[in-house]
Design a protein around this motif. Structure first.
Motif, PDB file in Angstrom:
ATOM      1  N   LYS A  71       0.842  -1.192   0.000  1.00 27.47           N
ATOM      2  CA  LYS A  71       0.000   0.000   0.000  1.00 27.47           C
ATOM      3  C   LYS A  71       0.882   1.249   0.000  1.00 27.47           C
ATOM      4  CE  LYS A  71      -4.057   2.093   0.560  1.00 27.47           C
ATOM      5  NZ  LYS A  71      -5.166   1.952  -0.411  1.00 27.47           N
ATOM      6  N   ARG A  72       0.645   2.152  -0.956  1.00 31.01           N
ATOM      7  CA  ARG A  72       1.389   3.405  -0.993  1.00 31.01           C
ATOM      8  C   ARG A  72       0.821   4.393   0.025  1.00 31.01           C
ATOM      9  NH1 ARG A  72       2.864  -0.266  -4.966  1.00 31.01           N
ATOM     10  NH2 ARG A  72       4.263   0.688  -6.487  1.00 31.01           N
ATOM     11  N   PHE A  73       1.706   5.214   0.624  1.00 33.23           N
ATOM     12  CA  PHE A  73       1.242   6.296   1.478  1.00 33.23           C
ATOM     13  C   PHE A  73       2.059   7.544   1.178  1.00 33.23           C
ATOM     14  CE2 PHE A  73       4.358   3.797   3.851  1.00 33.23           C
ATOM     15  CZ  PHE A  73       5.191   4.735   4.434  1.00 33.23           C
ATOM     16  N   GLN A  74       1.470   8.683   1.496  1.00 30.67           N
ATOM     17  CA  GLN A  74       2.089   9.963   1.191  1.00 30.67           C
ATOM     18  C   GLN A  74       2.817  10.510   2.418  1.00 30.67           C
ATOM     19  OE1 GLN A  74       1.921  10.988  -2.045  1.00 30.67           O
ATOM     20  NE2 GLN A  74       0.747   9.083  -2.300  1.00 30.67           N
ATOM     21  N   VAL A  75       3.987  11.093   2.184  1.00 29.24           N
ATOM     22  CA  VAL A  75       4.753  11.765   3.235  1.00 29.24           C
ATOM     23  C   VAL A  75       5.150  13.138   2.703  1.00 29.24           C
ATOM     24  CG1 VAL A  75       6.787  11.721   4.723  1.00 29.24           C
ATOM     25  CG2 VAL A  75       5.682   9.570   4.064  1.00 29.24           C
ATOM     26  N   THR A  76       4.813  14.183   3.448  1.00 28.95           N
ATOM     27  CA  THR A  76       5.232  15.526   3.073  1.00 28.95           C
ATOM     28  C   THR A  76       5.884  16.196   4.275  1.00 28.95           C
ATOM     29  OG1 THR A  76       3.147  16.618   3.673  1.00 28.95           O
ATOM     30  CG2 THR A  76       3.313  15.715   1.446  1.00 28.95           C
ATOM     31  N   ALA A  77       6.718  17.195   4.002  1.00 25.70           N
ATOM     32  CA  ALA A  77       7.378  17.948   5.070  1.00 25.70           C
ATOM     33  C   ALA A  77       7.736  19.329   4.553  1.00 25.70           C
ATOM     34  CB  ALA A  77       8.636  17.219   5.541  1.00 25.70           C
ATOM     35  N   ASP A  78       7.665  20.300   5.453  1.00 19.05           N
ATOM     36  CA  ASP A  78       8.094  21.651   5.077  1.00 19.05           C
ATOM     37  C   ASP A  78       9.606  21.667   4.862  1.00 19.05           C
ATOM     38  OD1 ASP A  78       5.463  22.489   5.326  1.00 19.05           O
ATOM     39  OD2 ASP A  78       5.724  23.165   7.395  1.00 19.05           O
ATOM     40  N   THR A  79      10.344  21.078   5.820  1.00 13.34           N
ATOM     41  CA  THR A  79      11.792  20.967   5.679  1.00 13.34           C
ATOM     42  C   THR A  79      12.256  19.617   6.223  1.00 13.34           C
ATOM     43  OG1 THR A  79      12.287  21.941   7.854  1.00 13.34           O
ATOM     44  CG2 THR A  79      12.101  23.456   5.986  1.00 13.34           C
ATOM     45  N   LEU A  80      13.326  19.118   5.656  1.00 10.62           N
ATOM     46  CA  LEU A  80      13.955  17.883   6.136  1.00 10.62           C
ATOM     47  C   LEU A  80      15.464  18.057   6.029  1.00 10.62           C
ATOM     48  CD1 LEU A  80      12.967  14.216   5.308  1.00 10.62           C
ATOM     49  CD2 LEU A  80      15.357  14.936   5.392  1.00 10.62           C
ATOM     50  N   THR A  81      16.144  17.901   7.155  1.00 11.07           N
ATOM     51  CA  THR A  81      17.604  17.977   7.180  1.00 11.07           C
ATOM     52  C   THR A  81      18.144  16.633   7.651  1.00 11.07           C
ATOM     53  OG1 THR A  81      17.550  20.342   7.682  1.00 11.07           O
ATOM     54  CG2 THR A  81      19.599  19.175   8.137  1.00 11.07           C
ATOM     55  N   ALA A  82      19.089  16.092   6.886  1.00 14.15           N
ATOM     56  CA  ALA A  82      19.644  14.777   7.216  1.00 14.15           C
ATOM     57  C   ALA A  82      21.158  14.849   7.275  1.00 14.15           C
ATOM     58  CB  ALA A  82      19.216  13.751   6.183  1.00 14.15           C
ATOM     59  N   ARG A  83      21.729  14.178   8.277  1.00 13.99           N
ATOM     60  CA  ARG A  83      23.180  14.018   8.374  1.00 13.99           C
ATOM     61  C   ARG A  83      23.514  12.548   8.148  1.00 13.99           C
ATOM     62  NH1 ARG A  83      22.527  16.812  13.294  1.00 13.99           N
ATOM     63  NH2 ARG A  83      23.321  14.996  14.425  1.00 13.99           N
ATOM     64  N   GLY A  84      24.478  12.283   7.271  1.00 14.94           N
ATOM     65  CA  GLY A  84      24.833  10.910   6.935  1.00 14.94           C
ATOM     66  C   GLY A  84      23.784  10.313   6.016  1.00 14.94           C
ATOM     67  N   LEU A  85      23.843  10.676   4.727  1.00 10.88           N
ATOM     68  CA  LEU A  85      22.799  10.304   3.760  1.00 10.88           C
ATOM     69  C   LEU A  85      23.246   9.170   2.848  1.00 10.88           C
ATOM     70  CD1 LEU A  85      19.994  11.190   2.451  1.00 10.88           C
ATOM     71  CD2 LEU A  85      21.420  12.451   0.811  1.00 10.88           C
TER      72      LEU A  85
ATOM     73  N   HIS B  28      20.851  10.671  11.055  1.00 15.34           N
ATOM     74  CA  HIS B  28      20.057  11.553  11.919  1.00 15.34           C
ATOM     75  C   HIS B  28      19.284  12.530  11.046  1.00 15.34           C
ATOM     76  CE1 HIS B  28      19.142  14.987  14.581  1.00 15.34           C
ATOM     77  NE2 HIS B  28      19.002  14.052  15.497  1.00 15.34           N
ATOM     78  N   SER B  29      17.992  12.694  11.333  1.00 12.19           N
ATOM     79  CA  SER B  29      17.144  13.589  10.549  1.00 12.19           C
ATOM     80  C   SER B  29      16.317  14.468  11.471  1.00 12.19           C
ATOM     81  CB  SER B  29      16.191  12.793   9.648  1.00 12.19           C
ATOM     82  OG  SER B  29      16.887  12.021   8.705  1.00 12.19           O
ATOM     83  N   THR B  30      16.083  15.712  11.030  1.00 13.24           N
ATOM     84  CA  THR B  30      15.123  16.597  11.675  1.00 13.24           C
ATOM     85  C   THR B  30      14.116  17.018  10.614  1.00 13.24           C
ATOM     86  OG1 THR B  30      16.519  18.537  11.267  1.00 13.24           O
ATOM     87  CG2 THR B  30      16.746  17.444  13.388  1.00 13.24           C
ATOM     88  N   ILE B  31      12.836  16.980  10.991  1.00 15.73           N
ATOM     89  CA  ILE B  31      11.751  17.225  10.034  1.00 15.73           C
ATOM     90  C   ILE B  31      10.763  18.196  10.649  1.00 15.73           C
ATOM     91  CG2 ILE B  31       9.958  16.143   8.622  1.00 15.73           C
ATOM     92  CD1 ILE B  31      11.414  13.431   9.224  1.00 15.73           C
ATOM     93  N   SER B  32      10.414  19.241   9.912  1.00 12.95           N
ATOM     94  CA  SER B  32       9.381  20.168  10.371  1.00 12.95           C
ATOM     95  C   SER B  32       8.166  20.072   9.459  1.00 12.95           C
ATOM     96  CB  SER B  32       9.910  21.608  10.395  1.00 12.95           C
ATOM     97  OG  SER B  32      10.229  22.047   9.087  1.00 12.95           O
ATOM     98  N   GLY B  33       6.982  20.243  10.047  1.00 14.45           N
ATOM     99  CA  GLY B  33       5.746  20.183   9.270  1.00 14.45           C
ATOM    100  C   GLY B  33       5.501  18.836   8.641  1.00 14.45           C
ATOM    101  N   LEU B  34       5.636  17.766   9.433  1.00 10.47           N
ATOM    102  CA  LEU B  34       5.488  16.407   8.910  1.00 10.47           C
ATOM    103  C   LEU B  34       4.014  16.050   8.737  1.00 10.47           C
ATOM    104  CD1 LEU B  34       6.673  13.543   8.262  1.00 10.47           C
ATOM    105  CD2 LEU B  34       6.415  13.046  10.705  1.00 10.47           C
ATOM    106  N   CYS B  35       3.720  15.385   7.617  1.00 11.41           N
ATOM    107  CA  CYS B  35       2.386  14.846   7.375  1.00 11.41           C
ATOM    108  C   CYS B  35       2.524  13.491   6.697  1.00 11.41           C
ATOM    109  CB  CYS B  35       1.578  15.800   6.490  1.00 11.41           C
ATOM    110  SG  CYS B  35      -0.107  15.216   6.111  1.00 11.41           S
ATOM    111  N   GLN B  36       1.826  12.483   7.224  1.00 11.67           N
ATOM    112  CA  GLN B  36       1.770  11.158   6.613  1.00 11.67           C
ATOM    113  C   GLN B  36       0.305  10.784   6.446  1.00 11.67           C
ATOM    114  OE1 GLN B  36       5.242   9.636   9.570  1.00 11.67           O
ATOM    115  NE2 GLN B  36       4.290   8.029   8.357  1.00 11.67           N
ATOM    116  N   SER B  37      -0.059  10.259   5.287  1.00 15.81           N
ATOM    117  CA  SER B  37      -1.455   9.882   5.062  1.00 15.81           C
ATOM    118  C   SER B  37      -1.525   8.605   4.248  1.00 15.81           C
ATOM    119  CB  SER B  37      -2.212  11.000   4.336  1.00 15.81           C
ATOM    120  OG  SER B  37      -1.707  11.201   3.028  1.00 15.81           O
ATOM    121  N   VAL B  38      -2.569   7.811   4.539  1.00 16.95           N
ATOM    122  CA  VAL B  38      -2.835   6.610   3.761  1.00 16.95           C
ATOM    123  C   VAL B  38      -4.331   6.558   3.488  1.00 16.95           C
ATOM    124  CG1 VAL B  38      -3.061   5.156   5.822  1.00 16.95           C
ATOM    125  CG2 VAL B  38      -2.554   4.101   3.612  1.00 16.95           C
ATOM    126  N   LEU B  39      -4.681   6.237   2.259  1.00 12.68           N
ATOM    127  CA  LEU B  39      -6.072   6.164   1.846  1.00 12.68           C
ATOM    128  C   LEU B  39      -6.568   4.734   1.998  1.00 12.68           C
ATOM    129  CD1 LEU B  39      -8.196   8.107   0.611  1.00 12.68           C
ATOM    130  CD2 LEU B  39      -7.536   7.206  -1.636  1.00 12.68           C
TER     131      LEU B  39
END
Length: 207
Positions: free
Chosen positions: A45-59, A83-94
């Motif tokens: 099942k696919r789900f959507q992930v959105t974020a205003d910003t995402l910062t990752a160290r060690g990619l 390590h990741s920091t995420i602002s404005g996270l949204c996850q949705s599944v239909l």
């Protein structure tokens, strides 16, 4: 008779959606305790992930094949970060519920204080960002030679992991206006301040 049919419909609705919420809660606890297995059969099942910003160290970025319980192989692009920091996270599944139609299970958080995750892996079929700023970028590295970011242990031991395949790594990356379609997410820890879980009638996926 109509009353009994109505009860059956609501029971189906409750079973599908409540089980989804429970699964999300259990997943969060398992990830927080580091108890989630490194690899697992996906639902597909696919789900959507959105974020205003995402910062990752060690990619790390590499290709894989995920497998559903029914044996279907799903090509994915795995993005890992230490390590990741995420602002404005949204996850949705239909979720399609018989008779009642589509229902959206939506999870949001990280609006007042960023979400923090360690050893985060996103198995995606689509990725986009309004802006991407990489530091220490290596593109075209063999997947088996990736060292700046993590490789999921379950992926490294999988017959579908190609050590000589095309890979990418970076010391860090900063992304804005992030949009992902994913089939799996796993993490060692996943701290979500201001967590909200809700069910909405109709199609209200993260956009």
């Amino acid at each position: 008779m109509a009353h009994r049919v109505g009860r059956t419909r609501w029971r189906r609705f409750a079973v599908v959606l409540v089980s989804g919420v429970v699964a999300c809660g259990t997943l969060g606890i398992a990830m927080g305790e580091g108890a989630l297995a490194a690899s697992f059969l996906i639902s597909g099942k696919r789900f959507q992930v959105t974020a205003d910003t995402l910062t990752a160290r060690g990619l790390s970025i590499y290709s894989m094949l995920d497998v559903t319980k029914h044996g279907e192989r799903v090509p994915v692009l795995v993005t890992g970060s230490r390590h990741s920091t995420i602002s404005g996270l949204c996850q949705s599944v239909l979720v399609e519920v018989p008779v009642l139609g589509p229902q959206t299970l939506k999870i949001t958080g990280g609006n007042e204080r960023p979400v923090e995750a360690t050893n985060l892996f996103l198995d995606t079929t689509f990725q986009s960002a309004g802006q991407a700023d990489f530091r220490g970028l290596d593109m075209g590295i063999a997947q088996g030679e990736i060292t700046k970011g993590p490789i999921n242990p379950g992926d490294r031991n999988s017959p579908y992991f190609d050590p000589g395949g095309f890979g990418q790594q970076a010391t860090s990356v900063s992304l804005t206006d992030v949009r992902l379609t994913a089939v799996a997410l796993s993490a060692g820890t996943f701290d979500i301040p201001g967590l909200r879980v809700r069910i909405e009638q109709g199609r209200h996926e993260c956009a």
